[in-house]
Design a protein around this motif. Structure first.
Motif, PDB file in Angstrom:
ATOM      1  N   LEU A 142       0.836  -1.210   0.000  1.00  0.00           N
ATOM      2  CA  LEU A 142       0.000   0.000   0.000  1.00  0.00           C
ATOM      3  C   LEU A 142       0.867   1.254   0.000  1.00  0.00           C
ATOM      4  O   LEU A 142       1.870   1.327   0.706  1.00  0.00           O
ATOM      5  CB  LEU A 142      -0.924  -0.015   1.225  1.00  0.00           C
ATOM      6  CG  LEU A 142      -1.909  -1.186   1.214  1.00  0.00           C
ATOM      7  CD1 LEU A 142      -2.492  -1.421   2.595  1.00  0.00           C
ATOM      8  CD2 LEU A 142      -3.032  -0.931   0.209  1.00  0.00           C
ATOM      9  N   LYS A 143       0.454   2.223  -0.786  1.00  0.00           N
ATOM     10  CA  LYS A 143       1.217   3.458  -0.932  1.00  0.00           C
ATOM     11  C   LYS A 143       1.189   4.278   0.359  1.00  0.00           C
ATOM     12  O   LYS A 143       0.119   4.507   0.931  1.00  0.00           O
ATOM     13  CB  LYS A 143       0.576   4.311  -2.035  1.00  0.00           C
ATOM     14  CG  LYS A 143       0.574   3.649  -3.400  1.00  0.00           C
ATOM     15  CD  LYS A 143       1.728   4.097  -4.252  1.00  0.00           C
ATOM     16  CE  LYS A 143       1.669   5.588  -4.481  1.00  0.00           C
ATOM     17  NZ  LYS A 143       2.903   6.053  -5.129  1.00  0.00           N
ATOM     18  N   ASN A 144       2.354   4.740   0.783  1.00  0.00           N
ATOM     19  CA  ASN A 144       2.462   5.656   1.923  1.00  0.00           C
ATOM     20  C   ASN A 144       1.671   5.154   3.136  1.00  0.00           C
ATOM     21  O   ASN A 144       1.030   5.927   3.828  1.00  0.00           O
ATOM     22  CB  ASN A 144       1.971   7.057   1.533  1.00  0.00           C
ATOM     23  CG  ASN A 144       2.755   7.614   0.362  1.00  0.00           C
ATOM     24  OD1 ASN A 144       3.973   7.471   0.290  1.00  0.00           O
ATOM     25  ND2 ASN A 144       2.061   8.224  -0.586  1.00  0.00           N
ATOM     26  N   GLU A 145       1.737   3.835   3.355  1.00  0.00           N
ATOM     27  CA  GLU A 145       0.959   3.242   4.454  1.00  0.00           C
ATOM     28  C   GLU A 145       1.494   3.680   5.817  1.00  0.00           C
ATOM     29  O   GLU A 145       0.747   3.740   6.789  1.00  0.00           O
ATOM     30  CB  GLU A 145       0.981   1.712   4.323  1.00  0.00           C
ATOM     31  CG  GLU A 145       0.247   0.921   5.403  1.00  0.00           C
ATOM     32  CD  GLU A 145      -1.258   0.895   5.224  1.00  0.00           C
ATOM     33  OE1 GLU A 145      -1.821   1.763   4.538  1.00  0.00           O
ATOM     34  OE2 GLU A 145      -1.890  -0.028   5.795  1.00  0.00           O
ATOM     35  N   VAL A 146       2.799   3.971   5.901  1.00  0.00           N
ATOM     36  CA  VAL A 146       3.341   4.521   7.145  1.00  0.00           C
ATOM     37  C   VAL A 146       4.127   5.797   6.841  1.00  0.00           C
ATOM     38  O   VAL A 146       4.695   5.947   5.756  1.00  0.00           O
ATOM     39  CB  VAL A 146       4.230   3.508   7.915  1.00  0.00           C
ATOM     40  CG1 VAL A 146       3.420   2.294   8.337  1.00  0.00           C
ATOM     41  CG2 VAL A 146       5.425   3.066   7.096  1.00  0.00           C
ATOM     42  N   GLY A 147       4.148   6.688   7.804  1.00  0.00           N
ATOM     43  CA  GLY A 147       4.830   7.970   7.616  1.00  0.00           C
ATOM     44  C   GLY A 147       4.483   8.924   8.738  1.00  0.00           C
ATOM     45  O   GLY A 147       3.947   8.522   9.781  1.00  0.00           O
ATOM     46  N   THR A 148       4.843  10.173   8.546  1.00  0.00           N
ATOM     47  CA  THR A 148       4.542  11.213   9.538  1.00  0.00           C
ATOM     48  C   THR A 148       4.055  12.470   8.819  1.00  0.00           C
ATOM     49  O   THR A 148       4.154  12.573   7.597  1.00  0.00           O
ATOM     50  CB  THR A 148       5.800  11.606  10.343  1.00  0.00           C
ATOM     51  OG1 THR A 148       6.813  12.058   9.432  1.00  0.00           O
ATOM     52  CG2 THR A 148       6.343  10.460  11.159  1.00  0.00           C
ATOM     53  N   LEU A 178      -1.719  -4.225  11.843  1.00  0.00           N
ATOM     54  CA  LEU A 178      -2.697  -3.138  11.700  1.00  0.00           C
ATOM     55  C   LEU A 178      -3.201  -3.085  10.261  1.00  0.00           C
ATOM     56  O   LEU A 178      -4.403  -2.989  10.004  1.00  0.00           O
ATOM     57  CB  LEU A 178      -2.069  -1.795  12.096  1.00  0.00           C
ATOM     58  CG  LEU A 178      -1.740  -1.595  13.577  1.00  0.00           C
ATOM     59  CD1 LEU A 178      -0.897  -0.320  13.775  1.00  0.00           C
ATOM     60  CD2 LEU A 178      -3.008  -1.501  14.422  1.00  0.00           C
ATOM     61  N   SER A 179      -2.267  -3.162   9.318  1.00  0.00           N
ATOM     62  CA  SER A 179      -2.627  -3.060   7.902  1.00  0.00           C
ATOM     63  C   SER A 179      -3.472  -4.256   7.465  1.00  0.00           C
ATOM     64  O   SER A 179      -4.532  -4.087   6.846  1.00  0.00           O
ATOM     65  CB  SER A 179      -1.336  -2.969   7.071  1.00  0.00           C
ATOM     66  OG  SER A 179      -1.619  -2.806   5.704  1.00  0.00           O
ATOM     67  N   ASP A 180      -3.021  -5.462   7.804  1.00  0.00           N
ATOM     68  CA  ASP A 180      -3.756  -6.668   7.381  1.00  0.00           C
ATOM     69  C   ASP A 180      -5.163  -6.700   7.973  1.00  0.00           C
ATOM     70  O   ASP A 180      -6.082  -7.232   7.365  1.00  0.00           O
ATOM     71  CB  ASP A 180      -3.018  -7.939   7.840  1.00  0.00           C
ATOM     72  CG  ASP A 180      -1.805  -8.248   6.974  1.00  0.00           C
ATOM     73  OD1 ASP A 180      -1.666  -7.622   5.898  1.00  0.00           O
ATOM     74  OD2 ASP A 180      -1.003  -9.108   7.375  1.00  0.00           O
ATOM     75  N   THR A 231      -7.873   1.713  10.358  1.00  0.00           N
ATOM     76  CA  THR A 231      -7.990   2.995   9.668  1.00  0.00           C
ATOM     77  C   THR A 231      -7.461   4.089  10.591  1.00  0.00           C
ATOM     78  O   THR A 231      -7.098   3.824  11.746  1.00  0.00           O
ATOM     79  CB  THR A 231      -9.443   3.336   9.302  1.00  0.00           C
ATOM     80  OG1 THR A 231     -10.133   3.766  10.479  1.00  0.00           O
ATOM     81  CG2 THR A 231     -10.155   2.132   8.692  1.00  0.00           C
ATOM     82  N   ARG A 232      -7.478   5.319  10.070  1.00  0.00           N
ATOM     83  CA  ARG A 232      -7.010   6.444  10.881  1.00  0.00           C
ATOM     84  C   ARG A 232      -7.879   6.689  12.099  1.00  0.00           C
ATOM     85  O   ARG A 232      -7.472   7.395  13.016  1.00  0.00           O
ATOM     86  CB  ARG A 232      -7.008   7.712  10.047  1.00  0.00           C
ATOM     87  CG  ARG A 232      -5.723   7.897   9.343  1.00  0.00           C
ATOM     88  CD  ARG A 232      -5.602   9.336   8.888  1.00  0.00           C
ATOM     89  NE  ARG A 232      -4.482   9.445   7.985  1.00  0.00           N
ATOM     90  CZ  ARG A 232      -4.340  10.404   7.093  1.00  0.00           C
ATOM     91  NH1 ARG A 232      -5.264  11.333   6.977  1.00  0.00           N
ATOM     92  NH2 ARG A 232      -3.300  10.429   6.318  1.00  0.00           N
ATOM     93  N   SER A 233      -9.077   6.136  12.116  1.00  0.00           N
ATOM     94  CA  SER A 233      -9.913   6.309  13.311  1.00  0.00           C
ATOM     95  C   SER A 233      -9.958   5.035  14.146  1.00  0.00           C
ATOM     96  O   SER A 233     -10.786   4.899  15.031  1.00  0.00           O
ATOM     97  CB  SER A 233     -11.316   6.791  12.943  1.00  0.00           C
ATOM     98  OG  SER A 233     -11.973   5.840  12.158  1.00  0.00           O
ATOM     99  N   THR A 235       2.942   6.503  13.446  1.00  0.00           N
ATOM    100  CA  THR A 235       3.397   6.492  12.052  1.00  0.00           C
ATOM    101  C   THR A 235       2.470   5.705  11.134  1.00  0.00           C
ATOM    102  O   THR A 235       2.548   5.873   9.912  1.00  0.00           O
ATOM    103  CB  THR A 235       4.817   5.889  11.958  1.00  0.00           C
ATOM    104  OG1 THR A 235       4.848   4.670  12.699  1.00  0.00           O
ATOM    105  CG2 THR A 235       5.858   6.844  12.512  1.00  0.00           C
ATOM    106  N   PHE A 236       1.617   4.827  11.671  1.00  0.00           N
ATOM    107  CA  PHE A 236       0.721   4.057  10.808  1.00  0.00           C
ATOM    108  C   PHE A 236      -0.312   4.991  10.182  1.00  0.00           C
ATOM    109  O   PHE A 236      -1.010   5.718  10.894  1.00  0.00           O
ATOM    110  CB  PHE A 236       0.024   2.946  11.618  1.00  0.00           C
ATOM    111  CG  PHE A 236      -0.859   2.082  10.754  1.00  0.00           C
ATOM    112  CD1 PHE A 236      -0.306   1.154   9.882  1.00  0.00           C
ATOM    113  CD2 PHE A 236      -2.234   2.227  10.780  1.00  0.00           C
ATOM    114  CE1 PHE A 236      -1.110   0.381   9.059  1.00  0.00           C
ATOM    115  CE2 PHE A 236      -3.048   1.455   9.966  1.00  0.00           C
ATOM    116  CZ  PHE A 236      -2.489   0.536   9.103  1.00  0.00           C
TER     117      PHE A 236
END
Lengths: 359, 359
Positions: free
Chosen positions: A143-149, B81-83, B87-89, B110-111
């Motif tokens: 997944l694109k940009n799945e982790v970052g800040t 978390l991804s699998d 989500t962001r919420s 960071t996720f």
């Protein structure tokens, strides 16, 4: 638009002087410059001649391309910083396209819990989008940009000096993000952009359009740096774009990000027409421009379920198994957080294939 | 001290109710709970009985111990978390000691560029230090917390309920950070702490001391969340502590973080005496308490160069090959960013060995 807060973005053709002045103002304990193998060969030697800061910097090099925007490359940058005794008052200069600025910014924003970094985008795409706005990250788990800040560069230094070395494909890729900003801003901005084609290679004209385009983005980001609401406008076209890019990577045949955005904008405009009566004249102007400049990304209806599955991971989705799209009532009139159904997406993908001559 | 901004830290013996109320207030799309194999066995089943939120949460489990605070474990949490379509919420509850709260907070921050997280420390060390103050991170390249972020938990829920299950070693480890806060705060706080020994197992007394101790930290963090200056007070003893821990890991015989802090406090007090006339009575009270409660970490003078090399990587050092220490003029009178020389550190390590009976 409000450009009062854009002071950390500089447009200049004296890029080396600007880099040296910025580095000097930070009084860093050490200077590092991140490049990929492409900018290492083509841009770094020239910049080492022109810029004292870059001449003295420790280079860190990673493999190019979005499929190398990985945990492994991130770990490599952290290790180089650590092994070379970078401290919290060291500075990292990210010299490259969006992949270098995204990954480098993420590495800097997490190394010792954050060191200053400067973005020097060498592609139009990075200049108009990736290097501005504080989004950092890597791809993960397909997944694109799945982790970052979210973390701001101390300065973003944009120069068209680098653009003369870019291919038409790279220029078109960046221009798609400018089209997106045009659609978000107003019908007038959108139509002004449609009147230009990157083949014209009119650097002065492109610079004017680019400045306006960055200002559109910056004005939105300033109001909503953490993407709580308004900023989702900038995701226009990106839910589908990311899905297309993921599929292209699975096919071992990656497509440039901006091309995916161009196709995603067409799908978003179709959905906008279906749900909000987005004017069909504007839809067709967009799809004609995209078809003649970007061609099309070929998909079959057998792939729809897989595309929907990828879209279900999109960061904009607030709940699983729902699809939050950014759509448009008209150019300049954005509707963020629009829930669409799988059936609507499927119908829009059918129309996308029609419009771009795939069906 | 100012405790007005401590509202995201809660002391309660109704920990399940507090977790459920906090989760409920976030209306999350999904709930995840991070544990290590220890808390998975001992704490999680009980919490699943007591808390609806934890009963419904998807558990993510990692190997315990500071030597597992790695990129691999971080990547595992991101992948889970991804699998599982976080989500962001979504919200991540970090249920464990400092390793779980540090790594889980870093993963959450960071996720998808940041999801909300709640820290529920199950050790005294995590309660007094790790879970409060927004520092997240993992070990990297042989260095403690070499990468991470500053990111606040939505809530830190502290309960002595978990402490009854802790060993004396675990209690002592946490208590060393409380001693540090005492030294930073005042001579009175320091002496009050010296009057308690964890063997007394007086939970009410410990809770009172703990609340005061967290308040000392919180007051400092509130004034300087990003460690621009004042917050470096909290690094008292930690430059040497981290070096001892690194060496202990290299010897395949890790020591508890708090034990390393106890030894580091002695070295810092010696340096403080050498450079600032820190009172020798206080130095000896400290070294006697440490010697009788924590023993000593054995080092030989042959290891000094290696220890200095590790210390040169410390995040507090603003320039390579310098050593920035947090020292004390007296209890309650902190001198951050004190430059010390390798010769001074060597002399202090000699005296440390004398004071703790190693020479």
């Amino acid at each position: 638009m409000d450009t009062s807060k854009t002071s950390n973005t500089v447009f200049t053709n004296h890029v080396a002087e600007e880099i040296d002045a910025t580095v000097s103002s930070l009084s860093p304990s050490g200077v590092f410059v991140l490049v990929d193998r492409n900018t290492e060969d083509t841009v770094l030697p020239r910049m080492q001649m022109l810029s004292k800061a870059i001449a003295s910097a420790t280079p860190i090099s990673i493999a190019p391309g979005d499929d190398n925007k990985t945990v492994d490359a991130l770990t490599h940058v952290w290790k180089q910083l650590s092994d070379n005794h970078a401290t919290r008052s060291s500075v990292l200069i990210n010299l490259g396209g969006g992949m270098v600025t995204d990954l480098g910014s993420f590495a800097a924003s997490t190394f010792k819990r954050g060191i200053p970094f400067i973005n020097v985008p060498t592609t139009l795409l990075a200049a108009v989008d990736a290097s501005v706005g504080g989004k950092t990250g890597i791809n993960f788990n397909g997944l694109k940009n799945e982790v970052g800040t979210f973390s701001d560069a101390r300065k973003v230094i944009i120069s068209t000096m680098f653009f003369n070395t870019l291919s038409m494909t790279q220029l078109r890729s960046g221009y798609a993000e400018m089209l997106k900003h045009g659609l978000i801003d107003s019908g007038q901005t959108f139509n002004t952009l449609l009147a230009y084609h990157v083949e014209q290679q009119d650097t002065d004209r492109l610079l004017t359009l680019l400045k306006d385009s960055v200002a559109v983005k910056q004005a939105i980001v300033d109001q909503d740096p953490r993407e709580a609401g308004l900023r989702r406008a900038l995701n226009l076209g990106h839910t589908v774009a990311h899905a297309f890019e993921s599929v292209a990577i699975e096919r071992k045949s990656p497509i440039p990000h901006g091309y995916a955005v161009a196709y995603g904008l067409v799908v978003a405009a179709v959905l906008s027409h279906m749900k909000f009566d987005f004017p069909s004249t504007e839809l067709h102007k967009l799809s004609d421009y995209v078809r003649s400049n970007y061609g099309a990304f070929a998909i079959t209806c057998d792939e729809y379920p897989h595309l929907l599955d990828i879209m279900s991971h999109d960061k904009k989705n607030l709940y699983p198994d729902t699809f939050n799209f950014t759509l448009l009532r008209a150019p300049g009139d954005v509707a963020t957080d629009t829930l669409v159904t799988p059936a609507e997406i499927t119908a829009a993908l059918d129309i996308y294939r029609d419009l771009l001559g795939l069906a």
